[in-house]
Design a protein around this motif. Structure first.
Motif, PDB file in Angstrom:
ATOM      1  N   HIS A   1       0.898  -1.279  -0.084  1.00  0.00           N
ATOM      2  CA  HIS A   1       0.124   0.123   0.037  1.00  0.00           C
ATOM      3  C   HIS A   1       0.766   1.384   0.069  1.00  0.00           C
ATOM      4  O   HIS A   1       1.483   1.532   0.950  1.00  0.00           O
ATOM      5  CB  HIS A   1      -0.894   0.019   1.241  1.00  0.00           C
ATOM      6  CG  HIS A   1      -2.015  -1.158   1.225  1.00  0.00           C
ATOM      7  ND1 HIS A   1      -3.149  -1.052   0.541  1.00  0.00           N
ATOM      8  CD2 HIS A   1      -1.711  -2.455   1.693  1.00  0.00           C
ATOM      9  CE1 HIS A   1      -3.894  -2.400   0.736  1.00  0.00           C
ATOM     10  NE2 HIS A   1      -2.909  -3.004   1.526  1.00  0.00           N
ATOM     11  N   PRO A   2       0.889   2.169  -1.019  1.00  0.00           N
ATOM     12  CA  PRO A   2       1.560   3.207  -1.174  1.00  0.00           C
ATOM     13  C   PRO A   2       1.293   4.208   0.005  1.00  0.00           C
ATOM     14  O   PRO A   2       0.364   4.509   0.426  1.00  0.00           O
ATOM     15  CB  PRO A   2       1.416   3.663  -2.617  1.00  0.00           C
ATOM     16  CG  PRO A   2      -0.057   3.502  -2.951  1.00  0.00           C
ATOM     17  CD  PRO A   2      -0.151   2.083  -2.160  1.00  0.00           C
ATOM     18  N   PRO A   3       2.568   4.876   0.458  1.00  0.00           N
ATOM     19  CA  PRO A   3       2.462   6.007   1.199  1.00  0.00           C
ATOM     20  C   PRO A   3       1.543   7.109   0.354  1.00  0.00           C
ATOM     21  O   PRO A   3       1.663   7.291  -0.622  1.00  0.00           O
ATOM     22  CB  PRO A   3       3.816   6.640   1.670  1.00  0.00           C
ATOM     23  CG  PRO A   3       4.529   6.098   0.399  1.00  0.00           C
ATOM     24  CD  PRO A   3       4.005   4.796  -0.216  1.00  0.00           C
ATOM     25  N   ILE A   4       0.852   7.927   1.323  1.00  0.00           N
ATOM     26  CA  ILE A   4       0.211   8.946   0.901  1.00  0.00           C
ATOM     27  C   ILE A   4       0.442  10.449   1.156  1.00  0.00           C
ATOM     28  O   ILE A   4       0.754  10.648   2.343  1.00  0.00           O
ATOM     29  CB  ILE A   4      -1.380   8.649   1.194  1.00  0.00           C
ATOM     30  CG1 ILE A   4      -1.923   7.272   0.666  1.00  0.00           C
ATOM     31  CG2 ILE A   4      -2.341   9.937   0.614  1.00  0.00           C
ATOM     32  CD1 ILE A   4      -3.406   7.040   1.403  1.00  0.00           C
ATOM     33  N   PHE A   5       0.603  11.440   0.316  1.00  0.00           N
ATOM     34  CA  PHE A   5       0.988  12.742   0.566  1.00  0.00           C
ATOM     35  C   PHE A   5      -0.272  13.431   0.696  1.00  0.00           C
ATOM     36  O   PHE A   5      -1.102  13.160  -0.073  1.00  0.00           O
ATOM     37  CB  PHE A   5       1.994  13.297  -0.514  1.00  0.00           C
ATOM     38  CG  PHE A   5       1.852  14.801  -0.483  1.00  0.00           C
ATOM     39  CD1 PHE A   5       2.433  15.592   0.574  1.00  0.00           C
ATOM     40  CD2 PHE A   5       1.312  15.502  -1.752  1.00  0.00           C
ATOM     41  CE1 PHE A   5       2.325  17.017   0.346  1.00  0.00           C
ATOM     42  CE2 PHE A   5       1.424  16.775  -1.750  1.00  0.00           C
ATOM     43  CZ  PHE A   5       2.098  17.518  -0.560  1.00  0.00           C
ATOM     44  N   SER A   6      -0.537  14.075   1.554  1.00  0.00           N
ATOM     45  CA  SER A   6      -1.736  14.742   2.093  1.00  0.00           C
ATOM     46  C   SER A   6      -1.633  16.340   2.211  1.00  0.00           C
ATOM     47  O   SER A   6      -0.682  16.750   2.722  1.00  0.00           O
ATOM     48  CB  SER A   6      -2.468  14.149   3.114  1.00  0.00           C
ATOM     49  OG  SER A   6      -1.671  14.364   4.311  1.00  0.00           O
ATOM     50  N   LEU A   7      -2.752  17.071   1.889  1.00  0.00           N
ATOM     51  CA  LEU A   7      -2.853  18.296   1.943  1.00  0.00           C
ATOM     52  C   LEU A   7      -3.933  18.631   2.834  1.00  0.00           C
ATOM     53  O   LEU A   7      -5.087  17.749   2.644  1.00  0.00           O
ATOM     54  CB  LEU A   7      -3.117  19.037   0.702  1.00  0.00           C
ATOM     55  CG  LEU A   7      -1.804  19.033  -0.372  1.00  0.00           C
ATOM     56  CD1 LEU A   7      -2.331  19.574  -1.592  1.00  0.00           C
ATOM     57  CD2 LEU A   7      -0.636  19.794   0.037  1.00  0.00           C
ATOM     58  N   VAL A   8      -3.950  19.591   3.572  1.00  0.00           N
ATOM     59  CA  VAL A   8      -5.137  19.952   4.351  1.00  0.00           C
ATOM     60  C   VAL A   8      -5.706  21.434   3.733  1.00  0.00           C
ATOM     61  O   VAL A   8      -4.905  22.473   3.936  1.00  0.00           O
ATOM     62  CB  VAL A   8      -5.012  20.021   5.784  1.00  0.00           C
ATOM     63  CG1 VAL A   8      -6.238  20.409   6.731  1.00  0.00           C
ATOM     64  CG2 VAL A   8      -4.383  18.760   6.381  1.00  0.00           C
ATOM     65  N   VAL A   9      -6.988  21.454   3.187  1.00  0.00           N
ATOM     66  CA  VAL A   9      -7.396  22.499   2.680  1.00  0.00           C
ATOM     67  C   VAL A   9      -8.873  22.854   3.127  1.00  0.00           C
ATOM     68  O   VAL A   9      -9.438  21.860   2.852  1.00  0.00           O
ATOM     69  CB  VAL A   9      -7.448  22.492   1.239  1.00  0.00           C
ATOM     70  CG1 VAL A   9      -7.979  23.784   0.545  1.00  0.00           C
ATOM     71  CG2 VAL A   9      -5.823  22.004   0.548  1.00  0.00           C
ATOM     72  N   ILE A  10      -8.947  23.958   3.804  1.00  0.00           N
ATOM     73  CA  ILE A  10     -10.015  24.285   4.583  1.00  0.00           C
ATOM     74  C   ILE A  10     -10.915  23.139   4.998  1.00  0.00           C
ATOM     75  O   ILE A  10     -12.160  22.769   4.787  1.00  0.00           O
ATOM     76  CB  ILE A  10     -11.015  25.088   3.255  1.00  0.00           C
ATOM     77  CG1 ILE A  10     -11.264  24.300   2.239  1.00  0.00           C
ATOM     78  CG2 ILE A  10     -10.410  26.609   3.069  1.00  0.00           C
ATOM     79  CD1 ILE A  10     -12.407  25.073   1.160  1.00  0.00           C
ATOM     80  N   GLY A  11     -10.197  22.421   5.953  1.00  0.00           N
ATOM     81  CA  GLY A  11     -10.825  21.231   6.580  1.00  0.00           C
ATOM     82  C   GLY A  11     -10.904  19.996   5.743  1.00  0.00           C
ATOM     83  O   GLY A  11     -11.502  19.144   6.476  1.00  0.00           O
ATOM     84  N   ILE A  12     -10.862  19.860   4.567  1.00  0.00           N
ATOM     85  CA  ILE A  12     -10.598  18.806   3.756  1.00  0.00           C
ATOM     86  C   ILE A  12      -9.251  18.179   3.558  1.00  0.00           C
ATOM     87  O   ILE A  12      -8.114  18.828   3.182  1.00  0.00           O
ATOM     88  CB  ILE A  12     -11.384  19.175   2.279  1.00  0.00           C
ATOM     89  CG1 ILE A  12     -12.883  19.487   2.545  1.00  0.00           C
ATOM     90  CG2 ILE A  12     -11.317  17.814   1.524  1.00  0.00           C
ATOM     91  CD1 ILE A  12     -13.326  19.805   1.373  1.00  0.00           C
TER      92      ILE A  12
END
Length: 379
Positions: free
Chosen positions: A265-276
């Protein structure tokens, strides 16, 4: 495909049930079954006319096409999910994202398998790409992220592609729930309809509007990603995590990414944008995502598959054991009591800390009698 270089058997429920009486695991919510299927909670959004998946463990609801609310202006997305025992939804919506400016406009949803024969219950939605104005990277920080080209047509600035350019793709979403499982599989199949190669930057947006706390392995109760309010952080590589979790009062929800053709399962890069939370596949940071080289290249008529496994467990400790099945875990159990009265304390969180780094490795939640148990990383 080129990857970017780096990185009918009737189940007898009671003695009087026949095959014709078997409860389906997938279908449409109607006035007759709505009381059994619609979930509760301030963010529960399912209505009559939407679609459902259910088994002995959980219920999931997919909004019908043409129904617009929340972050996505289109239907066909997962909007509610909860355990059958609790039936309290904390999920706002799960939305496929492409190029940080496009999403899927699903025009139809159908029951692929209703699960009455013992096979997984499966819903399938189909549509094409469309604008996602709710979050477009150009509108989030116009002075920093604006696509433009020079006189020769070469991209200028940090953003090297047009986020709202139409894509020649067909998107199929498949929601699958096996009998007895407490995990929901969400898969997206993206077909290149062009006779030319098409670059793709796939992601998944999760609108968690319920009363939850995000959890990141090795960090604790904090978002895994970076926030657009911290521009320096935007270009730093995000630590790899095996899953991302959300703890509510009744249960914990875990998300684990998957890409067809890649092991594990690949690692996930994440952004947090206005609560999403926007979970990006195939990139270690926003800087790499914004460059000219797409995350994946689809050959003409090639189909790219990616998605999320969504699991519900009692607590974060249960999620970690689910997300890392091959890891070495040890069992732990105990009780939480009030120091002076010795009364049991229910719903208490027991944090398991790494003795070397003090990082939160797991969190267990006590039952009403104060007892807790689970698996934690060995050592």
């Amino acid at each position: 495909m080129r990857f970017k270089s780096y990185g009918q058997i009737c189940v007898i429920l009671v003695a009087t049930l026949s095959c014709e009486d078997a409860l389906p695991g997938a279908g449409v919510i109607t006035p007759a079954n709505a009381a059994d299927l619609l979930l509760r909670g301030p963010v529960a959004s399912g209505q009559i006319g939407d679609y459902f998946l259910r088994n002995e463990q959980l219920i999931a609801i997919i909004q019908r096409p043409g129904r617009s609310f929340c972050a996505s202006p289109y239907g066909g997305n997962l909007i509610d999910v909860a355990t059958l025992a609790d039936k309290r939804d904390v999920l706002g919506e799960m939305i496929p994202v492409f190029q940080l400016g496009m999403t899927a406009n699903f025009s139809k949803v159908r029951v692929l398998q209703d699960g009455t024969g013992g096979e997984p219950a499966v819903l399938e939605a189909e549509g094409e790409d469309d604008l996602w104005d709710f979050i477009n990277i150009e509108s989030l920080a116009p002075s920093l992220f604006r696509y433009s080209t020079d006189e020769f047509g070469a991209p200028m600035g940090l953003l090297k592609f047009q986020p709202d350019a139409d894509l020649p793709i067909r998107i199929t979403a498949r929601y699958s729930l096996a009998s007895g499982a407490s995990e929901l599989q969400v898969r997206y199949f993206v077909e290149n309809l062009s006779t030319q190669d098409t670059g793709l930057r796939p992601a998944m947006a999760v609108d968690m509007r319920g009363e939850v706390e995000p959890y990141t392995p090795g960090v604790g109760f904090a978002d895994a990603g970076v926030s657009f309010s911290n521009f320096e952080q935007l270009f730093e590589p995000v630590p790899e995590t095996s899953f991302l979790g959300y703890q509510s009062d009744g249960y914990a929800m875990g998300l684990r990414g998957t890409i067809a053709g890649q092991s594990g399962h690949p690692p996930i890069f994440s952004l947090v944008v206005i609560g999403i939370g926007i979970f990006v596949f195939g990139e270690p940071s926003l800087f790499e995502l914004l460059d000219e080289t797409p995350s994946f290249v689809l050959r003409p008529h090639e189909v790219f598959e990616y998605g999320i496994d969504l699991a519900l467990r009692r607590d974060i400790g249960g999620l970690r054991a689910w997300a890392e099945p091959s890891a070495n875990f040890g069992a732990v159990q105990g009780h939480v009591r009030e120091a002076s009265t010795k009364k049991p304390i229910g719903d208490a969180r027991v944090a398991v800390l790494n003795p070397s780094t003090s990082a939160v490795e797991a969190v267990l939640v006590s039952d009403s009698d104060g007892s807790f148990s689970g698996k934690i990383p060995a050592g």
